[in-house]
Enzyme design. Sequence first.
Site, PDB file in Angstrom:
ATOM      1  N   HIS A 127       3.172 -22.328 -19.250  1.00 53.44           N
ATOM      2  CA  HIS A 127       2.704 -23.687 -18.956  1.00 53.44           C
ATOM      3  C   HIS A 127       3.865 -24.686 -19.034  1.00 53.44           C
ATOM      4  O   HIS A 127       4.079 -25.481 -18.122  1.00 53.44           O
ATOM      5  CB  HIS A 127       1.581 -24.112 -19.915  1.00 53.44           C
ATOM      6  CG  HIS A 127       1.299 -25.580 -19.828  1.00 53.44           C
ATOM      7  ND1 HIS A 127       0.515 -26.131 -18.841  1.00 53.44           N
ATOM      8  CD2 HIS A 127       1.765 -26.627 -20.561  1.00 53.44           C
ATOM      9  CE1 HIS A 127       0.505 -27.444 -18.977  1.00 53.44           C
ATOM     10  NE2 HIS A 127       1.245 -27.776 -20.010  1.00 53.44           N
ATOM     11  N   HIS A 132       5.904 -27.622 -16.075  1.00 58.96           N
ATOM     12  CA  HIS A 132       6.521 -28.947 -16.219  1.00 58.96           C
ATOM     13  C   HIS A 132       7.941 -29.073 -15.682  1.00 58.96           C
ATOM     14  O   HIS A 132       8.334 -30.150 -15.242  1.00 58.96           O
ATOM     15  CB  HIS A 132       6.560 -29.346 -17.699  1.00 58.96           C
ATOM     16  CG  HIS A 132       5.240 -29.771 -18.272  1.00 58.96           C
ATOM     17  ND1 HIS A 132       4.710 -31.017 -18.043  1.00 58.96           N
ATOM     18  CD2 HIS A 132       4.348 -29.122 -19.066  1.00 58.96           C
ATOM     19  CE1 HIS A 132       3.544 -31.124 -18.680  1.00 58.96           C
ATOM     20  NE2 HIS A 132       3.296 -29.976 -19.306  1.00 58.96           N
ATOM     21  N   SER A 193       0.075 -24.596 -13.410  1.00 61.23           N
ATOM     22  CA  SER A 193       0.226 -23.372 -14.203  1.00 61.23           C
ATOM     23  C   SER A 193      -1.102 -22.627 -14.356  1.00 61.23           C
ATOM     24  O   SER A 193      -1.154 -21.620 -15.051  1.00 61.23           O
ATOM     25  CB  SER A 193       0.813 -23.711 -15.585  1.00 61.23           C
ATOM     26  OG  SER A 193      -0.055 -24.577 -16.302  1.00 61.23           O
TER      27      SER A 193
HETATM   28 FE    FE Z   1       1.656 -29.699 -20.617  1.00 61.21          FE
END
Ligand code: FE
Length: 288
Positions: A127, A132, A193
């Site tokens: 994730h 990100h 994700s």
């Molecule tokens: Fe996050």
Amino acid sequence: MAQTQIDRPAGTAQDWTIAQGWDRYTAAEHAMWDRLFERQAAMLPDRVAPEFIEGLDMLRMSKRGIPDFEELSDRLMKATGWQVVAVPGLIPDDVFFDHLANRRFVAGNFIRTPDQLDYLKEPDIFHDVFGHVPLLANPVFADYMQAYGIGGQRAAHDGVIEKLARLYWYTVEFGLIRSGDSGLKIYGAGIVSSYGESVFSLDDPSPNRLGFDVKRLMRTKYRIDDYQQSYFVIDSFADLLKQTLDADFGPLYAEIDDLPDIDVETILPTDTVFTEGTQAYARAKADA
Ligand code: FE
Ligand code: HBI
């Protein structure tokens, strides 16, 4: 999100960072990364903002195995001056904001196990890094993340941090973007994700898809246990940055302080509506 107190685990530095320990990943852990990566990479090209794919390419993230943060940070530093540092899990708000304000993105160094393929409570490295980091290679988004960190440092009291956390949630984690003529795309890390939410957020008739508005978002509750009931659509990353910087947070909080919170599925007369959701998914879940 707005947490009270977490104790700093032994072995973490003052700023809560730890060594990534890249040499300690097992073959099974690298294979888990590859499995998740391949599954998302196969479905994202039509669905994700082109800036995300550009970031993946620029950072050479299609390389097999869990990325080494040193290598990733070298590339990211050249692109936008950001770094990726490892932390053991969720860290206190003030420490989190301080890292962002200094262009350091904190990422968990652990990866989910096969029985957690599609749901986990604490953000893992897939994730945090796959979700990100690619957009941090985009100069405008990179500035937005730093602006958020600086805004966080100024947001001293709890009620305000909650409002700021909502903005983060509905942009950085679950944001949608209008991409030229090609319609809506995803960019939020929580969607990018997630195999299920990559489809749900764009294609399912259930959720609302509404125009972005900083003050509106800061008043909107969110759910952490399932797919969102409303998604918010930005026009561009430049517009997102502009609206947030112009707002300078401070005066903004005062303006919305007396206004009530907005429920997750509410559509206001003032909203720009891309999709009026049926909410069928959430209702079926609630009835189950
Ligand atoms: Fe996050
Ligand atoms: N810690 N590791 C980690 N990752 C986050 O995304 C994170 C955090 N601590 C606090 C936090 N996020 C949020 O509560 C802030 O956005 C308000």
